[in-house]
Design a protein around this motif. Structure first.
Motif, PDB file in Angstrom:
ATOM      1  N   GLN A   1       0.782  -1.237   0.000  1.00  0.00           N
ATOM      2  CA  GLN A   1       0.000   0.000   0.000  1.00  0.00           C
ATOM      3  C   GLN A   1       0.817   1.291   0.000  1.00  0.00           C
ATOM      4  OE1 GLN A   1      -4.343  -0.744   1.632  1.00  0.00           O
ATOM      5  NE2 GLN A   1      -2.859  -1.767   2.912  1.00  0.00           N
ATOM      6  N   PRO A   2       1.931   1.365   0.743  1.00  0.00           N
ATOM      7  CA  PRO A   2       2.686   2.616   0.643  1.00  0.00           C
ATOM      8  C   PRO A   2       3.138   2.898  -0.800  1.00  0.00           C
ATOM      9  CG  PRO A   2       3.357   1.403   2.594  1.00  0.00           C
ATOM     10  CD  PRO A   2       2.459   0.474   1.799  1.00  0.00           C
ATOM     11  N   THR A   3       3.597   1.860  -1.501  1.00  0.00           N
ATOM     12  CA  THR A   3       4.019   2.026  -2.899  1.00  0.00           C
ATOM     13  C   THR A   3       2.829   2.373  -3.787  1.00  0.00           C
ATOM     14  OG1 THR A   3       5.686   0.352  -2.496  1.00  0.00           O
ATOM     15  CG2 THR A   3       5.236   0.879  -4.789  1.00  0.00           C
ATOM     16  N   ALA A   4       1.745   1.650  -3.604  1.00  0.00           N
ATOM     17  CA  ALA A   4       0.549   1.915  -4.427  1.00  0.00           C
ATOM     18  C   ALA A   4       0.086   3.361  -4.233  1.00  0.00           C
ATOM     19  CB  ALA A   4      -0.565   0.939  -4.047  1.00  0.00           C
ATOM     20  N   LEU A   5       0.113   3.821  -2.998  1.00  0.00           N
ATOM     21  CA  LEU A   5      -0.339   5.187  -2.720  1.00  0.00           C
ATOM     22  C   LEU A   5       0.602   6.211  -3.339  1.00  0.00           C
ATOM     23  CD1 LEU A   5      -1.492   4.631   0.952  1.00  0.00           C
ATOM     24  CD2 LEU A   5      -2.952   5.415  -0.934  1.00  0.00           C
ATOM     25  N   ARG A   6       1.913   5.927  -3.276  1.00  0.00           N
ATOM     26  CA  ARG A   6       2.854   6.867  -3.902  1.00  0.00           C
ATOM     27  C   ARG A   6       2.599   6.949  -5.404  1.00  0.00           C
ATOM     28  NH1 ARG A   6       6.571   4.492  -0.216  1.00  0.00           N
ATOM     29  NH2 ARG A   6       6.663   5.883   1.580  1.00  0.00           N
TER      30      ARG A   6
ATOM     31  N   ALA B   1      -9.932 -10.446  -2.069  1.00  0.00           N
ATOM     32  CA  ALA B   1     -10.290  -9.336  -1.179  1.00  0.00           C
ATOM     33  C   ALA B   1      -9.534  -8.078  -1.596  1.00  0.00           C
ATOM     34  CB  ALA B   1      -9.953  -9.702   0.265  1.00  0.00           C
ATOM     35  N   ALA B   2     -10.269  -7.027  -1.909  1.00  0.00           N
ATOM     36  CA  ALA B   2      -9.648  -5.773  -2.347  1.00  0.00           C
ATOM     37  C   ALA B   2      -8.995  -5.083  -1.155  1.00  0.00           C
ATOM     38  CB  ALA B   2     -10.699  -4.868  -2.970  1.00  0.00           C
ATOM     39  N   THR B   3      -7.723  -4.751  -1.275  1.00  0.00           N
ATOM     40  CA  THR B   3      -7.030  -4.056  -0.178  1.00  0.00           C
ATOM     41  C   THR B   3      -6.345  -2.797  -0.680  1.00  0.00           C
ATOM     42  OG1 THR B   3      -5.139  -5.545  -0.498  1.00  0.00           O
ATOM     43  CG2 THR B   3      -6.678  -6.085   1.283  1.00  0.00           C
ATOM     44  N   LYS B   4      -5.264  -2.993  -1.471  1.00  0.00           N
ATOM     45  CA  LYS B   4      -4.537  -1.792  -1.900  1.00  0.00           C
ATOM     46  C   LYS B   4      -5.374  -0.961  -2.863  1.00  0.00           C
ATOM     47  CE  LYS B   4      -1.841  -3.948  -5.639  1.00  0.00           C
ATOM     48  NZ  LYS B   4      -0.515  -4.007  -6.278  1.00  0.00           N
ATOM     49  N   THR B   5      -6.288  -1.610  -3.582  1.00  0.00           N
ATOM     50  CA  THR B   5      -7.100  -0.800  -4.499  1.00  0.00           C
ATOM     51  C   THR B   5      -8.057   0.107  -3.732  1.00  0.00           C
ATOM     52  OG1 THR B   5      -8.673  -2.611  -4.818  1.00  0.00           O
ATOM     53  CG2 THR B   5      -6.922  -2.373  -6.467  1.00  0.00           C
ATOM     54  N   PHE B   6      -8.522  -0.346  -2.560  1.00  0.00           N
ATOM     55  CA  PHE B   6      -9.368   0.537  -1.737  1.00  0.00           C
ATOM     56  C   PHE B   6      -8.582   1.779  -1.323  1.00  0.00           C
ATOM     57  CE2 PHE B   6     -10.824   1.972   2.485  1.00  0.00           C
ATOM     58  CZ  PHE B   6     -12.150   2.280   2.202  1.00  0.00           C
TER      59      PHE B   6
ATOM     60  N   ASN C   1       1.433  12.595   3.341  1.00  0.00           N
ATOM     61  CA  ASN C   1       1.936  11.881   4.523  1.00  0.00           C
ATOM     62  C   ASN C   1       1.353  10.479   4.677  1.00  0.00           C
ATOM     63  OD1 ASN C   1       3.707  13.843   5.519  1.00  0.00           O
ATOM     64  ND2 ASN C   1       2.001  15.024   6.350  1.00  0.00           N
ATOM     65  N   LEU C   2       0.357  10.174   3.849  1.00  0.00           N
ATOM     66  CA  LEU C   2      -0.331   8.893   3.992  1.00  0.00           C
ATOM     67  C   LEU C   2       0.568   7.668   3.789  1.00  0.00           C
ATOM     68  CD1 LEU C   2      -3.022   7.462   4.468  1.00  0.00           C
ATOM     69  CD2 LEU C   2      -3.571   7.846   2.049  1.00  0.00           C
ATOM     70  N   PRO C   3       1.378   7.598   2.719  1.00  0.00           N
ATOM     71  CA  PRO C   3       2.196   6.386   2.544  1.00  0.00           C
ATOM     72  C   PRO C   3       3.073   6.094   3.759  1.00  0.00           C
ATOM     73  CG  PRO C   3       2.275   7.740   0.548  1.00  0.00           C
ATOM     74  CD  PRO C   3       1.556   8.552   1.590  1.00  0.00           C
ATOM     75  N   GLY C   4       3.686   7.117   4.333  1.00  0.00           N
ATOM     76  CA  GLY C   4       4.536   6.923   5.510  1.00  0.00           C
ATOM     77  C   GLY C   4       3.736   6.462   6.715  1.00  0.00           C
ATOM     78  N   ALA C   5       2.542   7.029   6.886  1.00  0.00           N
ATOM     79  CA  ALA C   5       1.703   6.650   8.022  1.00  0.00           C
ATOM     80  C   ALA C   5       1.221   5.209   7.871  1.00  0.00           C
ATOM     81  CB  ALA C   5       0.514   7.607   8.131  1.00  0.00           C
ATOM     82  N   VAL C   6       0.893   4.823   6.635  1.00  0.00           N
ATOM     83  CA  VAL C   6       0.482   3.432   6.377  1.00  0.00           C
ATOM     84  C   VAL C   6       1.647   2.491   6.691  1.00  0.00           C
ATOM     85  CG1 VAL C   6      -0.124   1.798   4.531  1.00  0.00           C
ATOM     86  CG2 VAL C   6      -1.358   3.972   4.736  1.00  0.00           C
ATOM     87  N   GLN C   7       2.861   2.917   6.321  1.00  0.00           N
ATOM     88  CA  GLN C   7       4.040   2.092   6.630  1.00  0.00           C
ATOM     89  C   GLN C   7       4.187   1.900   8.139  1.00  0.00           C
ATOM     90  OE1 GLN C   7       6.018   0.458   4.258  1.00  0.00           O
ATOM     91  NE2 GLN C   7       6.500  -0.614   6.164  1.00  0.00           N
ATOM     92  N   GLN C   8       3.906   2.941   8.910  1.00  0.00           N
ATOM     93  CA  GLN C   8       3.982   2.806  10.374  1.00  0.00           C
ATOM     94  C   GLN C   8       2.975   1.774  10.885  1.00  0.00           C
ATOM     95  OE1 GLN C   8       4.494   7.386  11.016  1.00  0.00           O
ATOM     96  NE2 GLN C   8       4.486   6.425  13.050  1.00  0.00           N
TER      97      GLN C   8
END
Ligand code: F6R
Length: 361
Positions: free
Chosen positions: A16-21, A156-161, A196-203
């Motif tokens: 997800q961090p990569t997908a969001l970036r 199950a859809a995850t990163k696409t959500f 800031n979302l990708p970093g927060a998701v990584q946390q």
């Protein structure tokens, strides 16, 4: 191919961090509080727009519920979100001042395509928000906005959500700016939260071992409830959908305020509640509902950016990043669903009775 992960779903949760970036790359202009989305909606049309209708199914419908709140808040345009299989274009609405947004990861969901066709026939302008280049939705809609999540294999859809919500948030800024309803400094705040979302998701992903422990504690529960308000409500629904589809446990999401209007009767010491307690979810009020269920002996797990999660039996920390915090809470709920299902030995990437792309109505 699963990159060392046991299941595609877990791999995709971690992507997800990569997908969001990818979703936001080249699209943010934080300095001017603007976005560049490569969709050419005429200026006069945007300004005279009176209504947006979002159509989608399942997880994409939950992303649509988030988007509807953001479109209203950032662009002051009345927005409804409809389950695609229930959609009818209402007579009496002005199709020229309506935008119909079809949210579909695959771009091939029959119910969503059917709603899109109804919208096209009505004369409304249509926009497909999709992950799949060249999909049927992109060919049938007037405009296309890609979420750029990369291929998703797990049913199950995850990163696409996550990518849908991020992209739709950028669309809310686009609409707000072109309609002169969103000032540049507020727009910059929203965009900073998205950045800031990708970093927060990584946390959140880095705290996976904590989620596993909580999953181990509650794996044998009778049922699981998910509660949230405002942007936390679709996240509660999504948390419940993920858990039911891969673990086969009974899971339900509720608007937190609705608990006392019926569902509270289901609450026992063996039905944990997972609560979304972040920015954008009126968490102070939801804490009152947390007390309601705790006084019935039900354990409560919070996904929380609150300073004081004192009453919670367990708390997953959401970094304070503003409006995008509910999406970080969602990542914890994905991991929770995954680990409960995995502890039960379920076939996570191919749950019974489900298909990745539902091409029948
Ligand atoms: C749940 C899930 C489904 C899809 C729904 C719509 O994890 O994956 O609920 O979200 O079938 O699919 P798309 O977005 O391809 O239209």
């Amino acid at each position: 191919e699963k990159g060392g992960y046991e299941h595609y779903m877990l791999k995709e949760i971690h992507e997800q961090p990569t997908a969001l970036r990818q979703a936001i790359s080249g699209r943010l202009d934080e300095l001017h509080g603007d976005v560049d989305l490569d969709i050419e909606l005429p200026e006069e049309y945007l300004q005279s727009l009176e209504e947006i209708q979002i159509v989608a199914c399942g997880t994409s419908y939950h992303a649509g519920m988030v988007a509807a709140q953001l479109f209203e808040e950032h662009a002051s345009v009345r927005t409804s979100v409809e389950i695609a299989s229930e959609y009818e274009f209402q007579g009496g609405r002005d199709p020229w001042r309506t935008l119909v947004v079809a949210v579909t990861q695959s771009g091939e969901t029959a119910d969503t395509l059917s709603a899109l066709r109804k919208a096209n026939r009505s004369g409304a302008r249509t926009l497909a928000v999709t992950n799949t280049v060249g999909s049927t939705a992109t060919r049938e809609a007037d405009h296309t906005l890609y979420i750029r999540a990369g291929p998703e294999i797990g049913v199950a859809a995850t990163k696409t959500f996550a990518s849908q919500v991020a992209t739709l948030t950028l669309l809310s800024v686009y609409l707000g700016r072109h309609r002169s309803e969103l000032g540049s400094s507020r727009a910059s705040d929203v965009l900073a939260s998205v950045r800031n979302l990708p970093g927060a998701v990584q946390q959140a992903l880095d705290a996976e071992s904590q989620v596993l422990e909580v999953a181990e504690t509650y794996v044998d529960s009778d049922a699981f409830f998910f509660i949230g308000r405002e942007l936390g409500y679709p996240v509660a629904l999504e948390g419940a959908l993920k858990l039911k589809e891969i673990s086969y446990d009974h899971a339900e999401g509720f608007a937190a305020g609705e608990l006392k209007h019926g569902p509270l009767a289901l609450v026992t010491p063996n039905t944990p509640t997972l609560a979304v307690l972040t920015e954008g979810t009126r968490s102070k009020e939801t804490l009152n509902n947390v007390k309601e269920v705790e006084s019935r002996g039900s354990p409560v797990v919070g996904c929380s950016s609150l300073e004081d999660g004192g009453l919670l039996d367990a708390a997953f920390d959401v970094p304070e990043i503003g409006v995008m915090e509910p999406l970080v809470a969602n990542v914890y709920l994905q991991l929770f669903a995954y680990h409960v299902a995995n502890l039960k030995g379920r076939p996570i990437d191919k749950p019974r009775n489900l298909a990745k792309s539902v091409t029948v109505e």
